[in-house]
Design a protein around this motif. Structure first.
Motif, short mmCIF file in Angstrom:
data_model
loop_
_atom_site.label_atom_id
_atom_site.label_comp_id
_atom_site.label_asym_id
_atom_site.label_seq_id
_atom_site.Cartn_x
_atom_site.Cartn_y
_atom_site.Cartn_z
N GLU A 454 -68.51 -53.81 55.15
CA GLU A 454 -67.96 -53.84 53.73
C GLU A 454 -68.97 -54.47 52.65
OE1 GLU A 454 -65.73 -58.30 52.59
OE2 GLU A 454 -65.63 -58.00 54.86
N ILE A 456 -69.48 -56.83 50.79
CA ILE A 456 -69.08 -58.81 50.89
C ILE A 456 -69.23 -59.03 48.92
CG2 ILE A 456 -70.14 -60.64 52.25
CD1 ILE A 456 -71.10 -59.24 54.06
N LEU A 457 -70.18 -59.08 48.68
CA LEU A 457 -70.34 -59.88 47.36
C LEU A 457 -71.24 -58.35 46.59
CD1 LEU A 457 -72.31 -62.41 48.04
CD2 LEU A 457 -70.35 -62.56 47.47
N GLY A 494 -70.43 -69.01 42.65
CA GLY A 494 -69.11 -69.30 43.92
C GLY A 494 -69.58 -67.56 44.98
N ALA A 495 -70.91 -67.10 44.72
CA ALA A 495 -71.08 -65.87 45.66
C ALA A 495 -71.55 -66.37 47.28
CB ALA A 495 -72.23 -65.00 45.02
N GLU A 496 -72.23 -67.48 46.65
CA GLU A 496 -72.70 -68.34 48.58
C GLU A 496 -71.42 -68.75 48.85
OE1 GLU A 496 -76.04 -71.53 49.44
OE2 GLU A 496 -75.80 -71.11 47.64
N ALA A 497 -70.72 -69.24 48.54
CA ALA A 497 -69.33 -69.70 49.22
C ALA A 497 -68.35 -68.13 49.84
CB ALA A 497 -68.79 -70.48 48.25
N ARG A 498 -68.45 -67.61 48.91
CA ARG A 498 -68.15 -66.03 49.48
C ARG A 498 -68.25 -65.43 50.92
NH1 ARG A 498 -67.44 -62.31 44.33
NH2 ARG A 498 -66.72 -61.12 46.49
N LEU A 499 -69.70 -66.40 50.35
CA LEU A 499 -70.78 -65.05 52.16
C LEU A 499 -70.26 -65.66 52.56
CD1 LEU A 499 -72.42 -63.24 53.42
CD2 LEU A 499 -74.59 -64.45 51.54
N ALA A 501 -68.05 -68.38 53.68
CA ALA A 501 -66.89 -67.61 54.38
C ALA A 501 -66.75 -66.32 55.64
CB ALA A 501 -65.87 -67.64 53.79
N TRP A 502 -67.25 -65.29 54.75
CA TRP A 502 -67.95 -64.20 55.63
C TRP A 502 -68.24 -64.40 57.01
CZ3 TRP A 502 -71.10 -60.92 57.42
CH2 TRP A 502 -70.99 -59.11 58.07
#
Length: 510
Positions: A454, A456-457, A494-499, A501-502
């Motif tokens: 995936e 992810i970012l 918001g990228a750090e929060a998305r990573l 969560a992954w």
């Protein structure tokens, strides 16, 4: 919660900054059983907050620290050869104007800087006219002449990780998120207690203890080991700002400001300019250090004094600060405090060696001297070895450090892009710079984009994240975006929060 059975080792090292991992690497390579504990992530503090320079320290000549400068200049090329993927030569430009040190004095200092150590990779200094030099274009017109000389750049946090990786591969045990609770002497050994990330405690029995806790070194001696110190540390805060790229060329600037301070402006992460550093005495918690508004204002003021386009606090996109533990030498001004290192050894029973001071350029030599002392105490006859081998990923053209690896790194990137033609060239170039030859490990099971997992970012695939989790002790999103890389600078909010969560949804790496 119960921990695993007690650990028995030769050397227990407290601190996962550059000095701690350097000592662990050297010790493991000499056959010692080494364990390193770090309460946070590797390079979480001082060792990822430097100005990112591998240099002799031109300004230290002003304080007559010729021995330190020579030692650092010798190490400069040793390090460049050992890890050409995360370190490379850089040319620095020093504008000169009336009211500054006389031009003849600066030229003499640069000639001394050139001559203090043998140079094979780096060209010498010279005088320049800005009317016919690329570095003159962004400067105010009042700056017409200056000087140009060589030093090196380093990804400091990755330097720490690569030393830890090499230590691990040579048998050392690297324990991150592990707090050193204390130790006591029992017979001929130290009996230490560690707290693991899950809250359980671990006992370690060691023949030798190394205190490489950086800004916390004095606290460890006085409050944890309950020992008096022979001297004092002076904590100096150094802060940096990052702005959008001010200039298009690849030269860095060194500004000798009218208050006697030195400030650098360095090309950074392709799209940015790094400006720093300050030197401020610090008395707070080293774990909570942050840049102050006055420091931001000062760095913007210095940059604006030289660049034709003003640098304003509103232009700052990122900041960082770190606390350097320097040996107290009664210097009145923080910028004048020595950057050399000192060892303090307590041999009243099983020994403990505490490391005070130092700079990133001399970490390998510091580690070698420390392990010499450890080996002498423990009866280990092995000699230092780290000056003759590459760090992980640096073996582009063989296991031994070579000038070719530095001079031909761009050709090696081009060859890697041909090998992995199914990947975007920019992504291969980033992998090559971050991982060197270890990019082949990262991509070992990948033969097309479908194998990368995936995305992810943007530009960050599961294959790379899992490599960092498996081989580089990365656990959190911050570990990946701000220490193993600086991708955080290039990504949207918001990228750090998305990573994060992954990562939370992934099974443990085995």
């Amino acid at each position: 919660m119960a921990a695993e059975q007690d650990i028995d080792c030769d050397v227990l090292i407290v601190g996962g900054g550059i000095n701690g991992v350097g000592i662990a690497r050297d010790a493991a390579g000499r056959g010692l059983c080494a364990v390193l504990c770090e309460k946070d992530d590797l390079a979480s503090h001082t060792s990822s907050a430097s100005t990112k320079l591998i240099h002799g320290g031109l300004r230290y000549l002003e304080y007559y620290e010729f021995g330190l400068v020579r030692k650092a200049l010798i190490e400069r090329e040793v390090l460049l050869r050992s890890a050409p993927h995360i370190m490379w030569p850089m040319r620095f430009v020093m504008p000169h104007a009336r009211g500054q040190r006389p031009a003849l004095l600066i030229r003499a200092g640069l000639m001394l800087y050139d001559a203090l150590a043998r140079r094979e990779l780096l060209p010498g200094s010279r005088g320049i006219k800005f009317s016919c030099h690329a570095a003159g274009r962004p400067l105010k017109r009042e700056f017409t002449r200056g000087f140009e000389y060589s030093d090196g750049w380093v990804d400091d946090a990755r330097l720490v990780v690569l030393n830890a990786r090499d230590a691990c591969e040579k048998g050392a045990r690297i324990m991150t998120r592990t707090t050193f609770l204390g130790a006591r002497r029992v017979g001929e050994r130290w009996q230490a207690r560690l707290r693991l990330q899950d809250g359980s405690e671990q006992s370690v029995s060691a023949r030798y203890l190394v205190n490489a806790a950086g800004p916390w070194a004095a606290h460890l001696v006085q409050d944890v080991l309950q020992k008096p110190m022979d001297g004092q540390l002076r904590l100096i805060k150094g802060s940096h700002i990052v702005v959008r790229r001010i200039f298009e060329h690849d030269y860095a600037y060194i500004f000798q400001h009218n208050d006697g301070r030195i400030v650098f402006a360095i090309p950074y992460e392709r799209d940015f300019t790094l400006i720093g550093t300050t030197d401020v005495t610090y008395e707070g918690d080293p774990g909570q250090v942050a840049i102050g508004e006055s420091e931001i204002g000062y760095l913007c003021q210095v940059a604006s004094h030289y660049f034709s386009e003003a640098v304003r606090p509103a232009d700052v996109v990122w900041t960082y600060a770190g606390v350097r533990p320097l040996v107290e030498d009664e210097a009145a001004d923080a910028k004048a405090v020595t950057r050399d290192y000192r060892f303090e050894i307590d041999s009243n029973g099983p020994p403990v060696l505490s490391v005070f001071g130092g700079k990133i350029t001399t970490f390998r030599k510091l580690a070698e001297e420390a392990v010499d002392k450890i080996c002498h105490s423990l009866g280990c006859p092995q000699r230092g070895w780290t000056g003759k081998v590459c760090l992980p990923g640096g073996d582009l053209y063989g296991a031994e450090p070579q000038n070719r690896s530095v001079r031909e790194f761009s050709q090696w990137i081009a060859a890697s892009q041909l090998k992995y033609a199914w990947l975007a060239p920019a992504l291969v170039a980033r992998y090559a710079r971050a991982y060197g030859t270890r990019l082949h490990t990262l991509l070992a099971d990948c033969h097309g984009m479908a194998d990368m997992g995936e995305e992810i970012l943007p530009g960050l695939y599961a294959a790379e994240v899992n490599y960092l989790r498996r081989y580089e002790w990365a656990i959190s999103a911050a570990d990946i975006l701000w220490r193993r890389s600086k991708l955080g600078l290039h990504l949207a909010p918001g990228a750090e929060a998305r990573l994060a969560a992954w990562l939370a949804a992934q099974p443990p790496i085995r």
